[in-house]
Design an enzyme around this catalytic site. Structure first.
Site, mmCIF file in Angstrom:
data_model
loop_
_atom_site.group_PDB
_atom_site.id
_atom_site.type_symbol
_atom_site.label_atom_id
_atom_site.label_comp_id
_atom_site.label_asym_id
_atom_site.label_seq_id
_atom_site.Cartn_x
_atom_site.Cartn_y
_atom_site.Cartn_z
ATOM 1 N N HIS A 1 0.828 -1.202 0.000
ATOM 2 C CA HIS A 1 0.000 0.000 0.000
ATOM 3 C C HIS A 1 0.864 1.254 0.000
ATOM 4 O O HIS A 1 0.982 1.928 1.001
ATOM 5 C CB HIS A 1 -0.934 -0.024 1.206
ATOM 6 C CG HIS A 1 -2.010 -1.034 1.037
ATOM 7 N ND1 HIS A 1 -2.429 -1.868 2.034
ATOM 8 C CD2 HIS A 1 -2.737 -1.360 -0.048
ATOM 9 C CE1 HIS A 1 -3.388 -2.644 1.571
ATOM 10 N NE2 HIS A 1 -3.586 -2.361 0.315
ATOM 11 N N GLU B 1 -5.598 -8.781 2.763
ATOM 12 C CA GLU B 1 -4.916 -9.854 3.497
ATOM 13 C C GLU B 1 -5.936 -10.716 4.241
ATOM 14 O O GLU B 1 -5.835 -11.941 4.258
ATOM 15 C CB GLU B 1 -3.904 -9.253 4.492
ATOM 16 C CG GLU B 1 -3.096 -10.335 5.187
ATOM 17 C CD GLU B 1 -2.232 -9.765 6.319
ATOM 18 O OE1 GLU B 1 -1.597 -8.717 6.133
ATOM 19 O OE2 GLU B 1 -2.226 -10.397 7.391
ATOM 20 N N THR C 1 -2.008 -9.294 9.856
ATOM 21 C CA THR C 1 -0.714 -9.062 10.509
ATOM 22 C C THR C 1 -0.471 -7.594 10.877
ATOM 23 O O THR C 1 0.453 -7.296 11.617
ATOM 24 C CB THR C 1 0.445 -9.529 9.600
ATOM 25 O OG1 THR C 1 0.294 -8.905 8.335
ATOM 26 C CG2 THR C 1 0.467 -11.024 9.435
ATOM 27 N N CYS D 1 3.216 -10.392 13.467
ATOM 28 C CA CYS D 1 4.430 -10.089 12.712
ATOM 29 C C CYS D 1 5.360 -9.177 13.515
ATOM 30 O O CYS D 1 4.913 -8.186 14.085
ATOM 31 C CB CYS D 1 3.989 -9.424 11.416
ATOM 32 S SG CYS D 1 5.159 -8.277 10.767
HETATM 33 S S1 SF4 Z 1 6.910 -8.410 7.530
HETATM 34 FE FE1 SF4 Z 1 4.935 -8.063 8.557
HETATM 35 S S2 SF4 Z 1 4.253 -6.010 7.935
HETATM 36 FE FE2 SF4 Z 1 5.836 -6.713 6.519
HETATM 37 S S3 SF4 Z 1 4.700 -7.662 4.835
HETATM 38 FE FE3 SF4 Z 1 5.264 -9.258 6.272
HETATM 39 S S4 SF4 Z 1 3.481 -9.458 7.594
HETATM 40 FE FE4 SF4 Z 1 3.288 -7.490 6.563
#
Ligand code: SF4
Length: 364
Positions: A54, A145, A208, A246
C-alpha cells in the site's frame, strides 16, 4: 538521522525519528521480487493482482515499468485480460485460494511475493480447519490480506475490535438474538455460519497489521470465554492460539509508543492512505492526543500556505491550516511498513521549506 541517535535539529525544528519505521522485511522482499520479475521476463506481459504494497510511490514505479494492475470491478477482480504464459505477481499480503487456483488454471506464470509472516497465519488457519474449529480473524473483513486468510478457512468470523469481540463473547456465554448476530457480521463470516454451533471451538488468527496489543487482548478474551463456558480443564478442546503477530508490525508500534511517550509537539505519520499498519500508527498518536498528521506523499504539504492535507485514523481526509507553528517545535516522525525512506525524506524537506517560508514572512 539514524547515525545521530534518530534526531535531527535545524532552524528551530527538532525531528525525532521512530527507532523502527518504514519498509519491513516482507515488503522489501516483495518489491525486490516484483522488480526482478520485470528483469527476468522482459518480453512478457506482467500483471499484479493488487497493489503490491500500500504505497503510491512504489505502485507508480511498477506502472512505469509496464506492470499492469488487475482492475477491481463491482463484482470482483477482472482477470479477463490475463492470458496463458503471462506473468502474474501476487502481492505481499497474498491472494485468495480461489484467485490462485483460477490463475493457475488459466496457465499464468505466478510470481508469489506473499510475505512468509502472512503464510504463517494461513498455517494457523489450516490448523483450525483440521481441528474443525472456527477461525476468529482479528482484522478488517474487506482488507485484501484478511480476504486471503479467510479463503483458507472453512468456517470463519472476522472481528475488527474488542467491542465486536465482546459482543461475540456475550453470545457464546449467554446466547442472544441470532438474526441480529447474522446481520451484524453478514460481510464478515463464512457462508452458512451458525453462531449457535460454530462457536464451540475457536482458533485465533490475525491480519498481521492490526494492533498487537489488541490481538493479544482478543485472544485472551476468547480463551477466558471458553474456560467459562466449557470448564478450565477442557479449554484446549475448544480454543487454540498460535503466535502469528508479525515482528515488523510489532516493532513499529512499539517504537511509536516510545516516541509519543516523549510527547513531541507534533507527529507526522507517513504512509499510504489504504495502509492498515500506518492507520494504527496514527491511531496510537491520536489516542495520546498529540496533533498528528498522516500523509502519503510530500505533496500533501504546501509550504507557501502552511497547510497540510492529512488523513485521520478513522478515515477522514482533512486540511489543516497553520499546522506548523512558527516557534521551536519537536516533531516526531514515523512511517508505515510499506513506505520507502525517500518519501519520509521528501516530507522532512517540505517541512523545512514551510519553516523557511514562515520565517521569511515574519522578516518581510
Ligand atoms: S513483515 Fe509483517 S508487515 Fe511486513 S509484509 Fe510481512 S506481515 Fe506485513
Amino acid at each position: 538521522m539514524k547515525a545521530n541517535g534518530f534526531t535531527y535539529e535545524r532552524d528551530g525544528l527538532t525531528f525525532k525519528l521512530a527507532d523502527a519505521y518504514g519498509f519491513c522485511w516482507g515488503v522489501e522482499r516483495a518489491v525486490q521480487m516484483a522488480y526482478e520479475a520485470r528483469k527476468q521476463f522482459p518480453q512478457s506481459k506482467l500483471w499484479i493482482t493488487n497493489e503490491i504494497i500500500h504505497n503510491p510511490t512504489v505502485n507508480e514505479r511498477l506502472s512505469e515499468m509496464g506492470v499492469n494492475f488487475i482492475e477491481e470491478k463491482a463484482d470482483g477482480k477482472d482477470f479477463s485480460g490475463v492470458n496463458a504464459g503471462e506473468v502474474v505477481i501476487l502481492p505481499a499480503f497474498g491472494a485468495s485460494v480461489h484467485e490462485m487456483k483460477f490463475l493457475a488454471d488459466k496457465g499464468a506464470n505466478i510470481v508469489d511475493t506473499t510475505c512468509p509472516w502472512v503464510s504463517k497465519v494461513w498455517n494457523a488457519v489450516d490448523t483450525h480447519k483440521r481441528k474443525d474449529f472456527t477461525s476468529i480473524i482479528h482484522g478488517k473483513y474487506s482488507h485484501e490480506e484478511t480476504v486471503a486468510t479467510a479463503s483458507f478457512a472453512t468456517t470463519y468470523l472476522v472481528v475488527k475490535d474488542m467491542k465486536e469481540a465482546n459482543y461475540v463473547r456475550d453470545y457464546i456465554l449467554n446466547g442472544g438474538n441470532k438474526a441480529e448476530f447474522l446481520e451484524k457480521f453478514k460481510h464478515a463470516m463464512s457462508e452458512n455460519f451458525d453462531p449457535d454451533t460454530d462457536l464451540d471451538g475457536v482458533g485465533i488468527a490475525n491480519q498481521t497489521t492490526m494492533l498487537k496489543g489488541e490481538t493479544e487482548a482478543l485472544g485472551k478474551l476468547f480463551q477466558q470465554t471458553m474456560m467459562e463456558k466449557f470448564g478450565v480443564e477442557n479449554v484446549d478442546k475448544h480454543f487454540i492460539v498460535m503466535d502469528t503477530i508479525c515482528d515488523a508490525t510489532q516493532e513499529r508500534q512499539d517504537a511509536m509508543y516510545k516516541l509519543v511517550d516523549d510527547k513531541p509537539d507534533i507527529m507526522l505519520v507517513v504512509g499510504g492512505f489504504n495502509s492498515s499498519n500506518t492507520s494504527h500508527l496514527q491511531e496510537i498518536s491520536e489516542d495520546k492526543k498529540i496533533p498528528s498528521y498522516w500523509v502519503d506523499t510530500a505533496e500533501r504539504l504546501d509550504p507557501a500556505s502552511n497547510t497540510i492535507t492529512h488523513k485521520l485514523a478513522h478515515g477522514e481526509l482533512v486540511t489543516t491550516e497553520a499546522w506548523l507553528p512558527n516557534r521551536p517545535v519537536t516533531i516526531g516522525i514515523t512511517s508505515g511498513a510499506s513506505t520507502p525512506d525517500k518519501v519520509v525524506e521528501d516530507v522532512i524537506d517540505v517541512v523545512f521549506a514551510t519553516k523557511s517560508a514562515l520565517q521569511s514572512a515574519v522578516s518581510r
